[in-house]
Enzyme design. Structure first.
Site, mmCIF file in Angstrom:
data_model
loop_
_atom_site.group_PDB
_atom_site.id
_atom_site.type_symbol
_atom_site.label_atom_id
_atom_site.label_comp_id
_atom_site.label_asym_id
_atom_site.label_seq_id
_atom_site.Cartn_x
_atom_site.Cartn_y
_atom_site.Cartn_z
ATOM 1 N N ALA A 105 2.700 0.301 -6.359
ATOM 2 C CA ALA A 105 2.423 0.652 -7.808
ATOM 3 C C ALA A 105 3.039 1.752 -8.002
ATOM 4 C CB ALA A 105 0.900 0.866 -7.968
ATOM 5 N N LYS A 106 3.212 2.322 -9.409
ATOM 6 C CA LYS A 106 3.514 3.700 -9.857
ATOM 7 C C LYS A 106 3.034 3.908 -11.160
ATOM 8 C CE LYS A 106 6.417 6.764 -8.151
ATOM 9 N NZ LYS A 106 6.738 7.096 -6.573
#
Ligand code: NAD
Length: 417
Positions: A105-106
């Site tokens: 994720a980011k």
């Protein structure tokens, strides 16, 4: 001048190579190329002068097939959905490559944190955390620091999430201060990992790291301590840089003194007494053994890759080399230790922090550092072995291992419904 590839184009291009090498079908390729969830949120900010600004915030969960999503939060003016998607995808391959049970994720907010007061920064962080609260949590998605954020940002996010939950949830973020459930050794973990990756590459080529010359672009959380650790281990750090430019001393800089200079209030390394000023572009072209890009994406590309004179590029940053740049470096015999391997020490110790939080049982710094060293050396060996076996670059080998493990998880779980 040709248009430079965006981070997302680079990430998708690299995925395409790994998919081809692994012989995966089009359906699996599409599955791996598509983020599972993308969230865009408005982050209203009341400035100290009473005015109101609406910022854009993002959180992308690229893949959840091997466990909860994991990845940093970036506060930077050029952050947008495509950049966050690319960074989330690289996190997926990185977690799979080093064998930790997470997807990638980011997240980020399009803002320049240097232009905000501390109170404004806290309000942005808390509102952003609040907006993404529905999709984060210790079993869902666990943020961490990235460019423009730090352990204080993580403490505010943990506090905000905990207030909403009605009890303290330390495991919702990593990279927190030790006083609120952080891990010993997390602060320097990415940089320590960069050092192990550089040593693995040098030693494999029969080169002693002591006396090796190093240039580091980006003197932030990753680059600053990487320079210091490398210096302390006997390397000669001849140049470092930040957003404003760089400093150079062929006899070797003292990174600890430069870090003290910044801690005492300076906003750049430029102008540090006894050093010659150079540009970021010049730093990348210095005749050194090891170049560590540790700032932003896309800095080594088609137009400057030919001028890189380092023998090894150890990617502290995510995506610092475009695929065009990569091809030139490879043709010139420059050994590139790719981001998903070289900077994986950060997420490795984030994983250790999460495990400690879930067990409410904490390890010593030596235990953390020993486990980190073992994990990084093992990952380097696996990547290097596959690279030799298949006659591909370290990047393609690393991507093949990461992508292959995620594809395997998809196959094993099957498709619902
Ligand atoms: P940071 O904000 O602490 O530091 C960034 C550094 O880059 C600063 O010195 C800044 O002045 C410099 N910089 C900014 N713009 C620049 C430019 N145009 N040219 C040259 N230098 C510039 O961020 P960080 O956490 O050290 O992250 C750096 C890189 O490492 C990013 O690519 C990030 O995704 C990656 N990374 C970070 C971690 C982590 O644990 N923090 C882990 C893995 C990878």
């Amino acid at each position: 001048m040709s248009a430079r590839m965006s981070a997302l184009d680079s990430a998708l291009h690299q995925l395409g190579i790994a998919v081809h090498q692994l012989g995966l079908d089009d359906g699996m390729h599409a599955m791996l190329a598509t983020p599972r969830r993308s969230m865009q949120v408005a982050v209203p900010l009341r400035r100290d002068d009473g005015s109101l600004e609406i910022l854009s915030g993002y959180r992308v969960q690229h893949n959840l097939s091997r466990g909860p999503a994991k990845g940093g939060i970036r506060f930077h003016p050029s952050t947008d959905l495509d950049e966050v998607r690319a960074l989330a995808m690289w996190m997926t391959w990185k977690c799979a490559l080093i064998g930790i049970p997470y997807g990638g994720a980011k997240g980020g907010v399009a803002v320049d944190p240097r232009l905000l007061s501390r109170h404004e920064l806290e309000r942005v962080t808390r509102r952003y955390a609040s907006e993404i609260t529905p999709i984060i949590g210790p079993e869902k998605d666990i943020p961490a620091p990235d460019v423009g954020t730090d352990e204080q940002t993580m403490a505010w996010m943990m506090d905000t999430y905990s207030i909403h939950s009605g009890y303290t949830v330390t495991g919702v973020v990593t990279g927190k201060p030790v006083s609120v459930g952080g891990s010993e050794g997390r602060g320097g973990a990415t940089s320590r990992g960069v050092m192990y990756a550089a040593f693995s590459a040098l030693h494999e080529a029969g080169i002693d790291h002591r006396g090796a010359t190093v240039a580091v672009q980006g003197f932030g959380k990753v680059g600053g301590l990487a320079a210091q650790f490398l210096h302390d281990a006997g390397c000669i750090v001849v140049a470092v840089s930040d957003w404003k430019g760089g400093v150079h001393d062929p006899r070797g800089l003292n990174p600890a003194a430069l870090l003290r200079h910044l801690r005492s209030g300076a906003d750049t390394v430029v102008g540090f007494p006894g050093t010659e000023t150079i540009t970021n572009a010049e730093l990348l072209e210095l005749d050194v053994d090891v170049l560590v890009p540790a700032a932003l994406e896309g800095v080594i590309h088609e137009e400057n890759a030919d001028r890189v004179r380092a023998s090894f590029v150890v990617e502290g940053a995510n995506g610092p080399t475009t695929p065009d740049g990569d091809a030139v470096l490879e043709a010139n015999g420059v050994r590139v230790v790719p981001d998903v391997l070289a900077n994986s020490g950060g997420v490795a110790v984030s994983y250790f922090e999460w495990v400690q939080d879930l067990q409410a049982y904490f390890w010593t710094e030596d235990e953390v550092n020993d486990r980190l060293k073992r994990l990084m050396e093992q990952a380097y060996e696996q990547v290097s072995d596959l690279s030799r076996e298949r006659g591909v670059s370290l990047r393609t080998a690393a991507q093949m291992i990461g992508v292959g493990r995620v594809a395997e998880a998809h196959r094993t779980r099957g498709l619902y419904p």
